[in-house]
Design a protein around this motif. Structure first.
Motif, PDB file in Angstrom:
ATOM      1  N   ARG A  15      42.198  64.734  52.851  1.00 58.30           N
ATOM      2  CA  ARG A  15      41.669  63.927  51.721  1.00 58.30           C
ATOM      3  C   ARG A  15      41.820  64.778  50.189  1.00 58.30           C
ATOM      4  O   ARG A  15      42.218  64.117  49.409  1.00 58.30           O
ATOM      5  CB  ARG A  15      40.223  63.341  51.716  1.00 58.30           C
ATOM      6  N   ILE A  16      41.591  66.105  50.441  1.00 59.25           N
ATOM      7  CA  ILE A  16      42.091  66.983  49.306  1.00 59.25           C
ATOM      8  C   ILE A  16      43.460  66.601  48.892  1.00 59.25           C
ATOM      9  O   ILE A  16      43.805  66.537  47.675  1.00 59.25           O
ATOM     10  CB  ILE A  16      41.704  68.350  49.660  1.00 59.25           C
ATOM     11  N   ALA A  37      43.981  63.369  47.360  1.00 60.86           N
ATOM     12  CA  ALA A  37      43.257  63.371  45.823  1.00 60.86           C
ATOM     13  C   ALA A  37      44.006  64.087  44.639  1.00 60.86           C
ATOM     14  O   ALA A  37      44.281  63.461  43.691  1.00 60.86           O
ATOM     15  CB  ALA A  37      42.013  64.011  45.859  1.00 60.86           C
ATOM     16  N   LEU A  38      44.770  65.527  45.092  1.00 60.10           N
ATOM     17  CA  LEU A  38      45.687  65.822  44.332  1.00 60.10           C
ATOM     18  C   LEU A  38      46.882  65.018  43.971  1.00 60.10           C
ATOM     19  O   LEU A  38      47.215  65.200  42.947  1.00 60.10           O
ATOM     20  CB  LEU A  38      45.926  67.309  44.879  1.00 60.10           C
ATOM     21  N   ARG A  39      47.492  64.485  44.837  1.00 57.61           N
ATOM     22  CA  ARG A  39      48.636  63.670  44.844  1.00 57.61           C
ATOM     23  C   ARG A  39      48.308  62.454  44.054  1.00 57.61           C
ATOM     24  O   ARG A  39      48.941  62.164  43.076  1.00 57.61           O
ATOM     25  CB  ARG A  39      49.189  63.252  46.267  1.00 57.61           C
ATOM     26  N   ARG A  86      42.118  76.685  36.853  1.00 51.16           N
ATOM     27  CA  ARG A  86      41.539  77.559  35.713  1.00 51.16           C
ATOM     28  C   ARG A  86      40.738  78.461  35.905  1.00 51.16           C
ATOM     29  O   ARG A  86      40.073  78.836  36.806  1.00 51.16           O
ATOM     30  CB  ARG A  86      40.654  76.493  34.901  1.00 51.16           C
ATOM     31  N   ILE A  87      40.845  79.425  35.036  1.00 52.10           N
ATOM     32  CA  ILE A  87      40.066  80.910  34.878  1.00 52.10           C
ATOM     33  C   ILE A  87      39.183  80.663  33.643  1.00 52.10           C
ATOM     34  O   ILE A  87      39.784  80.566  32.604  1.00 52.10           O
ATOM     35  CB  ILE A  87      40.859  81.906  35.105  1.00 52.10           C
ATOM     36  N   PRO A 134      39.391  68.984  40.528  1.00 51.10           N
ATOM     37  CA  PRO A 134      38.503  68.145  41.133  1.00 51.10           C
ATOM     38  C   PRO A 134      38.805  67.532  42.429  1.00 51.10           C
ATOM     39  O   PRO A 134      37.982  67.124  43.219  1.00 51.10           O
ATOM     40  CB  PRO A 134      38.160  67.172  40.104  1.00 51.10           C
ATOM     41  N   GLY A 135      39.838  67.420  42.724  1.00 53.38           N
ATOM     42  CA  GLY A 135      40.422  67.028  43.907  1.00 53.38           C
ATOM     43  C   GLY A 135      39.807  67.665  45.052  1.00 53.38           C
ATOM     44  O   GLY A 135      39.844  66.983  46.184  1.00 53.38           O
ATOM     45  N   PHE A 136      39.282  68.818  44.885  1.00 57.63           N
ATOM     46  CA  PHE A 136      39.019  69.693  46.095  1.00 57.63           C
ATOM     47  C   PHE A 136      37.475  69.233  46.455  1.00 57.63           C
ATOM     48  O   PHE A 136      36.769  69.709  47.353  1.00 57.63           O
ATOM     49  CB  PHE A 136      39.140  71.189  45.518  1.00 57.63           C
ATOM     50  N   ASP A 137      37.187  68.692  45.320  1.00 58.34           N
ATOM     51  CA  ASP A 137      35.560  68.185  45.598  1.00 58.34           C
ATOM     52  C   ASP A 137      35.267  67.113  46.297  1.00 58.34           C
ATOM     53  O   ASP A 137      34.260  66.124  46.340  1.00 58.34           O
ATOM     54  CB  ASP A 137      34.930  67.941  44.415  1.00 58.34           C
ATOM     55  N   VAL A 138      36.083  66.501  47.011  1.00 65.41           N
ATOM     56  CA  VAL A 138      35.971  65.332  48.184  1.00 65.41           C
ATOM     57  C   VAL A 138      34.973  65.700  49.255  1.00 65.41           C
ATOM     58  O   VAL A 138      34.850  66.937  49.555  1.00 65.41           O
ATOM     59  CB  VAL A 138      37.405  64.732  48.761  1.00 65.41           C
ATOM     60  N   SER A 139      34.343  64.614  49.797  1.00 66.63           N
ATOM     61  CA  SER A 139      33.440  64.860  50.662  1.00 66.63           C
ATOM     62  C   SER A 139      33.683  63.540  51.953  1.00 66.63           C
ATOM     63  O   SER A 139      34.556  63.002  51.683  1.00 66.63           O
ATOM     64  CB  SER A 139      31.990  64.731  50.318  1.00 66.63           C
TER      65      SER A 139
END
Length: 165
Positions: free
Chosen positions: A34-35, A38-40, A67-68, A160-165
């Motif tokens: 899903r990550i 979502a990124l795609r 981002r840093i 934010p694509g890494f925040d899928v659940s």
């Protein structure tokens, strides 16, 4: 084996491969496929590379901007990396990572950041530093590889694509 940028028609095969690759991994929350999706969908896959053997996708790696300290820049996150279970431990993941890192260098990226096993990723030159943070991730698991300029310092934010659940 050939490594190339994914094609639009590869999306379903990448999804299935990623699900299969992480199916029995104890630390996985089963969100990796899903990550990638979502990124795609967000147009955030800077690099999405597939490894093909005999025309079949046997591996995949994703790279996306990070981002840093809330600031955009030339740093990229590595992951997820997926290899078909029957093909694991045969160098496919390593080849994908080496190829992707080479492409990031060619793009004049400052470097790459990831969450992962220090024992595995140190072979690519990744290191950790207490001056770089990501939430409550234990020391050592947030790692970076600098291509040019200073080492990153501060808080890392993945897409934010890494925040899928």
């Amino acid at each position: 084996m050939q490594i190339e940028q994914e094609h639009p028609e590869d999306a379903l095969a990448i999804h299935r491969l990623t699900e299969e690759a992480f199916k029995d991994i104890p630390f996985s929350q089963q969100t990796e496929a899903r990550i990638v999706n979502a990124l795609r969908a967000a147009g955030a896959l800077t690099l999405s590379l597939v490894a093909r053997q005999n025309g079949e996708i046997v591996g995949h790696v994703a790279f996306s901007a990070v981002r840093i300290n809330g600031e955009p820049g030339d740093w990229y996150g590595l992951g997820p990396v997926s290899v078909r279970p029957a093909q694991q431990r045969k160098g496919i993941g390593q080849a994908l990572i080496h190829d992707g890192l080479g492409r990031l260098k060619a793009m004049r990226a400052a470097g790459c950041i990831l969450l992962g096993s220090p024992a595995y990723y140190s072979r690519f030159g990744f290191e950790s530093d207490s001056d770089l943070h990501y939430g409550d991730v234990p020391p050592g698991y947030l790692q970076f590889l600098t291509f040019q300029g200073p080492a990153p310092k501060g808080e890392v934010t993945f897409h934010p694509g890494f925040d899928v659940s």
